[in-house]
Structure formats: structure tokens, C-alpha cells
Design a protein around this motif. Structure first.
Motif, PDB file in Angstrom:
ATOM      1  N   PHE A  19     121.504  -6.414  50.523  1.00  0.00           N
ATOM      2  CA  PHE A  19     122.051  -6.782  48.891  1.00  0.00           C
ATOM      3  C   PHE A  19     123.305  -7.189  49.878  1.00  0.00           C
ATOM      4  O   PHE A  19     124.812  -7.489  48.868  1.00  0.00           O
ATOM      5  N   LYS A  55     118.600 -12.645  59.710  1.00  0.00           N
ATOM      6  CA  LYS A  55     119.851 -12.476  59.015  1.00  0.00           C
ATOM      7  C   LYS A  55     121.386 -12.489  59.070  1.00  0.00           C
ATOM      8  O   LYS A  55     121.649 -11.482  60.284  1.00  0.00           O
ATOM      9  N   GLU A  80     121.929   0.883  57.323  1.00  0.00           N
ATOM     10  CA  GLU A  80     120.419   0.764  58.107  1.00  0.00           C
ATOM     11  C   GLU A  80     120.428  -0.015  59.230  1.00  0.00           C
ATOM     12  O   GLU A  80     120.717  -1.476  59.172  1.00  0.00           O
ATOM     13  N   ASP A 103     108.285  -8.014  47.828  1.00  0.00           N
ATOM     14  CA  ASP A 103     108.220  -8.637  49.063  1.00  0.00           C
ATOM     15  C   ASP A 103     107.687  -7.887  50.930  1.00  0.00           C
ATOM     16  O   ASP A 103     107.357  -8.608  51.476  1.00  0.00           O
ATOM     17  N   TRP A 104     107.624  -6.892  49.998  1.00  0.00           N
ATOM     18  CA  TRP A 104     107.652  -5.833  51.110  1.00  0.00           C
ATOM     19  C   TRP A 104     105.710  -5.405  50.918  1.00  0.00           C
ATOM     20  O   TRP A 104     105.879  -4.868  52.435  1.00  0.00           O
ATOM     21  N   THR A 123     112.533  -9.553  41.100  1.00  0.00           N
ATOM     22  CA  THR A 123     112.918 -10.059  40.065  1.00  0.00           C
ATOM     23  C   THR A 123     112.996 -11.811  40.189  1.00  0.00           C
ATOM     24  O   THR A 123     113.815 -12.151  41.296  1.00  0.00           O
ATOM     25  N   VAL A 126     115.892 -15.718  41.557  1.00  0.00           N
ATOM     26  CA  VAL A 126     117.577 -15.607  41.857  1.00  0.00           C
ATOM     27  C   VAL A 126     117.406 -14.590  42.869  1.00  0.00           C
ATOM     28  O   VAL A 126     116.421 -13.711  43.557  1.00  0.00           O
TER      29      VAL A 126
HETATM   30  N1  C2G Z   1     114.846  -7.935  45.641  1.00  0.00           N
HETATM   31  C1  C2G Z   1     114.945  -7.912  44.112  1.00  0.00           C
HETATM   32  N2  C2G Z   1     114.414  -8.732  43.415  1.00  0.00           N
HETATM   33  C2  C2G Z   1     115.734 -10.047  44.146  1.00  0.00           C
HETATM   34  C3  C2G Z   1     115.925  -9.791  45.023  1.00  0.00           C
HETATM   35  C4  C2G Z   1     115.834  -9.149  45.760  1.00  0.00           C
HETATM   36  O1  C2G Z   1     113.839  -7.391  43.541  1.00  0.00           O
HETATM   37  N3  C2G Z   1     115.105 -11.044  43.457  1.00  0.00           N
HETATM   38  C5  C2G Z   1     115.108  -6.459  46.000  1.00  0.00           C
HETATM   39  C6  C2G Z   1     114.170  -6.587  47.545  1.00  0.00           C
HETATM   40  O2  C2G Z   1     112.806  -6.958  46.843  1.00  0.00           O
HETATM   41  C7  C2G Z   1     114.442  -5.548  48.262  1.00  0.00           C
HETATM   42  C8  C2G Z   1     115.547  -5.365  47.722  1.00  0.00           C
HETATM   43  O3  C2G Z   1     116.359  -6.288  46.639  1.00  0.00           O
HETATM   44  O4  C2G Z   1     113.815  -4.797  47.881  1.00  0.00           O
HETATM   45  C9  C2G Z   1     117.448  -5.933  48.752  1.00  0.00           C
HETATM   46  O5  C2G Z   1     116.882  -7.388  48.608  1.00  0.00           O
HETATM   47  P1  C2G Z   1     117.721  -7.990  49.863  1.00  0.00           P
HETATM   48  O6  C2G Z   1     119.128  -7.896  49.692  1.00  0.00           O
HETATM   49  O7  C2G Z   1     116.981  -9.023  49.994  1.00  0.00           O
HETATM   50  O8  C2G Z   1     116.869  -6.846  51.129  1.00  0.00           O
HETATM   51  P2  C2G Z   1     116.106  -7.312  52.398  1.00  0.00           P
HETATM   52  O9  C2G Z   1     116.365  -7.764  53.292  1.00  0.00           O
HETATM   53  O10 C2G Z   1     114.376  -7.284  51.681  1.00  0.00           O
HETATM   54  O11 C2G Z   1     115.953  -5.486  53.036  1.00  0.00           O
HETATM   55  O12 C2G Z   1     113.727  -2.765  55.996  1.00  0.00           O
HETATM   56  C10 C2G Z   1     113.678  -3.092  54.548  1.00  0.00           C
HETATM   57  C11 C2G Z   1     115.024  -4.048  54.728  1.00  0.00           C
HETATM   58  O13 C2G Z   1     115.996  -4.124  54.778  1.00  0.00           O
HETATM   59  C12 C2G Z   1     114.719  -4.210  53.104  1.00  0.00           C
END
Ligand code: C2G
Length: 164
Positions: A19, A55, A80, A103-104, A123, A126
Motif C-alpha cells: 500500500f 520492493k 506483515e 496478480d497473486w 484496478t 494505476v
Molecule cells: N491492487 C489492485 N489494483 C492495483 C494495484 C494494487 O487491486 N492497480 C491490489 C493488489 O492486487 C494487492 C493490494 O492492492 O491485493 C496491495 O497491492 P500492493 O501494495 O502492490 O501489495 P503487494 O506488493 O501485492 O503485496 O503477501 C502478499 C503481499 O504482501 C502483497
């Protein structure tokens, strides 16, 4: 699956994320998660865990956790700190649903014996990475670099014209 939470008349939803540079994609996801149950627990990646994820966030863990905590629909934010904590978190918080962006997809199916696992569409258009890239272009120091590059190209073109 009837978890302790459901027996108590509530469904707890769990998700995790960095986030960073909180944006509409994060908000849309959290809004949908909060509608999937009665309580939403969000694990925010610490700066140390982000390093494990490869990251580096612009915004500190403390600030990212404070921002997510302030979002309507978020009931609890936990740090986390590892990939492995999800099972313990599901049990500790009586989680009925683990949900995360698609994406996961497939990466957390091992949680299925413990709770429902849902992958939600991201989404489009972005991301924190895209925002960082745009910010870099707008950085005045970067504009100096662009100006230097333009000057070099202009000199090369002049030199090339003289040769032809
Ligand atoms: N997300 C989304 N749309 C976007 C960007 C992000 O729906 N345009 C969602 C991601 O799929 C995730 C959440 O927002 O479910 C947080 O995204 P990130 O901050 O990129 O987190 P991430 O690096 O995916 O960490 O153990 C799980 C990881 O910690 C997930």
C-alpha cells in the motif's frame, strides 16, 4: 466452513499488501474486501519485509499503516513481516476469507484448508510503480538530465549535418 468468527455471527476477511503511495486501486480493493465480511484485517508489509519482496516503498511502514488504518472499512492493521505468517494470522483472527488481487492468483491456494481464498481483479491503469515513474520524470533534477541529453543530441545533429 464454520470458523469461530462465523459461530460468533461474523465473517472476518484478511488481506496483505505494501500500500505504497496509496491510490484508487488500493481503495477499490479495500472497499470490496470490506463488503465481503463483517470485519477486515489488513496486513501491511513492513519496510524490512518489502526488502524481501524486492520492493522499496517511498512511504514508511508507520505512515502506510496509519493511512490504511484510517480507511473506512478497515478494522485492524497488522504488520506483515514474513510470507509464512498467513496461516497463523488466519487462525489467530478467525479468518473466513483470505482475499487479494489477482496478480497473486494461485500463490495462496495453500490457505484453502483454513479459509476461503479469493483473487479479485486489479484496478487497471494505476500502480505505485507507475506513480513513482511519473514522479521521477517530473523531478526538476531529472529535467536537467533531459536538457543535457537534448543538448548532446543537438550537438551530434549539428556535427552530422556538417559531415554530410
Ligand atoms: N491492487 C489492485 N489494483 C492495483 C494495484 C494494487 O487491486 N492497480 C491490489 C493488489 O492486487 C494487492 C493490494 O492492492 O491485493 C496491495 O497491492 P500492493 O501494495 O502492490 O501489495 P503487494 O506488493 O501485492 O503485496 O503477501 C502478499 C503481499 O504482501 C502483497
Amino acid at each position: 466452513m464454520d470458523t469461530t468468527e462465523e459461530r460468533a455471527g461474523g465473517r472476518t476477511v484478511l488481506t496483505y499488501g505494501t500500500f505504497d503511495l496509496f491510490h484508487i486501486g488500493h481503495l477499490r480493493l479495500i472497499e470490496r474486501l470490506s463488503q465481503m465480511g463483517d470485519r477486515l484485517v489488513v496486513g501491511v508489509s513492513t519496510d524490512e519485509f518489502n526488502a524481501q519482496k524486492g520492493k522499496k516503498s517511498v512511504v514508511s511502514y508507520e505512515d502506510r499503516a496509519a493511512i490504511v488504518s484510517a480507511i473506512k472499512g478497515v478494522d485492524l492493521v497488522v504488520p506483515e513481516e514474513s510470507w509464512e505468517q498467513k496461516e497463523a494470522d488466519v487462525r489467530k483472527h478467525g479468518v473466513s476469507v483470505f482475499a487479494i488481487g489477482d496478480d497473486w492468483r494461485g500463490k495462496f491456494d495453500h490457505l484453502e484448508p483454513l479459509c476461503e481464498v479469493v483473487y479479485l481483479p486489479r484496478t487497471q491503469g494505476v500502480s505505485s510503480t507507475e506513480i513513482k515513474r511519473l514522479l521521477r520524470v517530473l523531478d526538476p533534477a531529472h529535467l536537467d538530465e533531459i536538457q543535457d541529453a537534448v543538448n548532446i543530441l543537438a550537438n551530434l545533429l549539428t556535427h552530422y549535418r556538417d559531415l554530410t
